[in-house]
Design an enzyme around this catalytic site. Structure first.
Site, PDB file in Angstrom:
ATOM      1  N   TRP A  27       0.869  -1.004   0.166  1.00  0.00           N
ATOM      2  CA  TRP A  27      -0.009   0.012   0.185  1.00  0.00           C
ATOM      3  C   TRP A  27       0.999   1.141   0.070  1.00  0.00           C
ATOM      4  CZ3 TRP A  27      -4.324  -1.352  -1.911  1.00  0.00           C
ATOM      5  CH2 TRP A  27      -5.028  -2.488  -1.669  1.00  0.00           C
ATOM      6  N   ASP A  36      -1.658   6.375   6.385  1.00  0.00           N
ATOM      7  CA  ASP A  36      -2.795   5.376   6.032  1.00  0.00           C
ATOM      8  C   ASP A  36      -3.025   4.418   7.116  1.00  0.00           C
ATOM      9  OD1 ASP A  36      -4.452   3.402   4.935  1.00  0.00           O
ATOM     10  OD2 ASP A  36      -2.762   2.977   3.237  1.00  0.00           O
ATOM     11  N   LYS A  72     -12.044  -2.089   6.744  1.00  0.00           N
ATOM     12  CA  LYS A  72     -11.288  -3.270   7.531  1.00  0.00           C
ATOM     13  C   LYS A  72     -11.803  -3.227   9.004  1.00  0.00           C
ATOM     14  CE  LYS A  72      -8.300  -3.459   3.978  1.00  0.00           C
ATOM     15  NZ  LYS A  72      -7.360  -2.604   3.024  1.00  0.00           N
TER      16      LYS A  72
HETATM   17  C1  LIG Z   1      -7.111  -2.110   2.068  1.00  0.00           C
HETATM   18  C2  LIG Z   1      -6.070  -0.855   2.307  1.00  0.00           C
HETATM   19  C3  LIG Z   1      -5.984   0.036   1.142  1.00  0.00           C
HETATM   20  C4  LIG Z   1      -7.031   0.131  -0.030  1.00  0.00           C
HETATM   21  O1  LIG Z   1      -7.961   0.526   0.380  1.00  0.00           O
HETATM   22  P1  LIG Z   1      -9.241   0.593  -0.655  1.00  0.00           P
HETATM   23  O2  LIG Z   1     -10.321   1.215   0.184  1.00  0.00           O
HETATM   24  O3  LIG Z   1      -9.489  -0.618  -1.424  1.00  0.00           O
HETATM   25  O4  LIG Z   1      -8.827   1.581  -1.739  1.00  0.00           O
HETATM   26  C5  LIG Z   1      -4.967   1.029   1.562  1.00  0.00           C
HETATM   27  N1  LIG Z   1      -4.133   0.930   2.475  1.00  0.00           N
HETATM   28  C6  LIG Z   1      -4.183  -0.047   3.247  1.00  0.00           C
HETATM   29  C7  LIG Z   1      -3.439  -0.126   4.389  1.00  0.00           C
HETATM   30  C8  LIG Z   1      -5.260  -1.011   3.129  1.00  0.00           C
HETATM   31  O5  LIG Z   1      -5.242  -2.172   4.085  1.00  0.00           O
END
Ligand SMILES: *Cc1c(COP(=O)(O)O)cnc(C)c1O
Length: 362
Positions: A104, A173, A197
């Site tokens: 990511w 993030d 998540k």
């Molecule tokens: C799942 C995830 C993403 C991507 O998220 P989307 O909502 O599918 O764009 C980005 N960063 C992390 C750390 C993730 O676990």
């Protein structure tokens, strides 16, 4: 189990608290006596105003955010934030630091580069297949921000302590660990998290942004790509993902009122993770892939002695009502995602199964 539900270890979309799903089930037909489904009410109505305001207020209380922070609900997932952050907050002629810790963060770096932004990759754990967090990174004092991924969902690593960036705002993030533990929000300029998540269903990304970062937003951006469009409209510039925001509100209510906040959930999360890591540390059959000082409390990644055994493990686990244990398609192996809504009971069922599987196959 109730409704024939399984123990769900999916990485995302992932398990939600059962009480939240039950309340949503009622609201799906008649929300709060309105005679309409939660999916049928207007986003400009009083009931929806109350939902979004409550979700914002709970976020601020849970994370102890002061009035300089705005809580926004945007679309495009965390993936759009990889681009929106540099578009909005990295002026031309300035630079930002990025720490590369997995899939990511690599994508976040790529989006900044596609935009022609000036970024420094100040540390990377790519040399060891992203199995650790580079805690010793050095940051540039003149950078506009430092971008990190607080929890690496695919590689199973997590910053156990956030870096000291000497006053440079951290942009994080937190898609896979937001609301999983308490932390001091002050060093953070922006926190973003795809909801699917740890805090809700797919379709919405929570963005927490501080006033000083909003001041960096240039005028010449399309409205839908500008943070200020949403900060000045309480995320209601256009039709927001109402249902997803509603579920977030219920999850945050559960977290505050049923669990008792982030201090409490952290204790539970640590206990759950320990059950799994203890298995890796006390034997040789299951091997954790993350180095001990970088182990995630949310995504526990591990290998078995062979790929054949991994296939058998996942298959037999599924038969025993333990789902979602396959590692990400890019890395293979096994992964148990044990977010807030995954119960201690579920993790115990998993570790019991793992011990029996080892006895039969070790
Ligand atoms: C799942 C995830 C993403 C991507 O998220 P989307 O909502 O599918 O764009 C980005 N960063 C992390 C750390 C993730 O676990």
């Amino acid at each position: 189990m109730k409704y024939n539900r399984i123990y769900n270890f999916n990485a995302g979309p992932a398990a939600l608290p059962l009480s939240v799903l039950e309340e949503a089930k009622e609201s799906f037909l008649n929300f709060a006596g309105t005679g309409m489904s939660i999916t049928e009410i207007s986003h400009r109505s009083k009931p929806f105003d109350e939902i979004i305001n409550d979700a914002v207020a709970r976020t601020k209380r849970l994370l102890r955010l002061d009035e300089s922070y705005n809580v926004l609900f945007l679309q495009g997932g965390a993936s759009l934030q990889f681009a929106m952050v540099p578009m909005n907050c990295l002026p031309d002629g300035k630079s930002a630091d990025y720490v590369e810790t997995g899939t990511w963060s690599t994508k976040a770096i790529k989006e900044a580069q596609v935009l022609g932004k000036n970024i420094n990759i100040v540390a990377s754990s790519k040399d060891k297949n992203f199995s650790y967090i580079p805690y010793d990174a050095k940051y540039n004092a003149e950078s506009v921000y430092v971008h990190i991924t607080s929890n690496n969902t695919i590689k199973g690593t997590q910053w156990s302590e956030f870096p000291d960036t000497k006053g440079v705002p951290i942009v994080a993030d937190m898609s896979s660990d937001i609301m999983s533990r308490p932390f001091d929000p002050k060093p953070f300029g922006i926190i973003y998290a795809g909801a699917q998540k740890n805090i809700g269903p797919a379709g919405v990304c929570m963005v927490i942004i501080r006033e000083d970062m909003l001041k960096l937003v240039p005028d010449n951006l399309p409205s839908m790509l500008k943070y200020t469009t949403f900060s000045s409209s309480n995320s209601l510039y256009n039709t927001p993902p109402c249902f997803s925001i509603y579920i977030i509100q219920l999850v945050l209510k559960w977290l505050e009122e049923t669990i008792g906040g982030l201090d409490k959930i952290e204790v539970i999360n640590k206990e759950k993770a320990k059950l799994l890591y203890d298995i890796f540390d006390s034997g040789n059959f299951y091997k954790g892939t993350a180095t001990p000082d970088s182990r995630s409390l949310m995504n526990i990644t591990f290998r078995l002695p062979s790929e054949e055994l991994e296939g058998k493990f996942i298959q037999e686990a599924t038969k025993n009502g333990l789902g979602g244990l396959k590692g990400h398609r890019s890395v293979g192996g096994c992964r148990a995602s044990i977010y807030n809504a995954t119960t201690l009971e579920g993790v115990k069922a998993l570790t019991d199964f793992m011990k029996i599987f080892e006895q039969n196959n070790g």
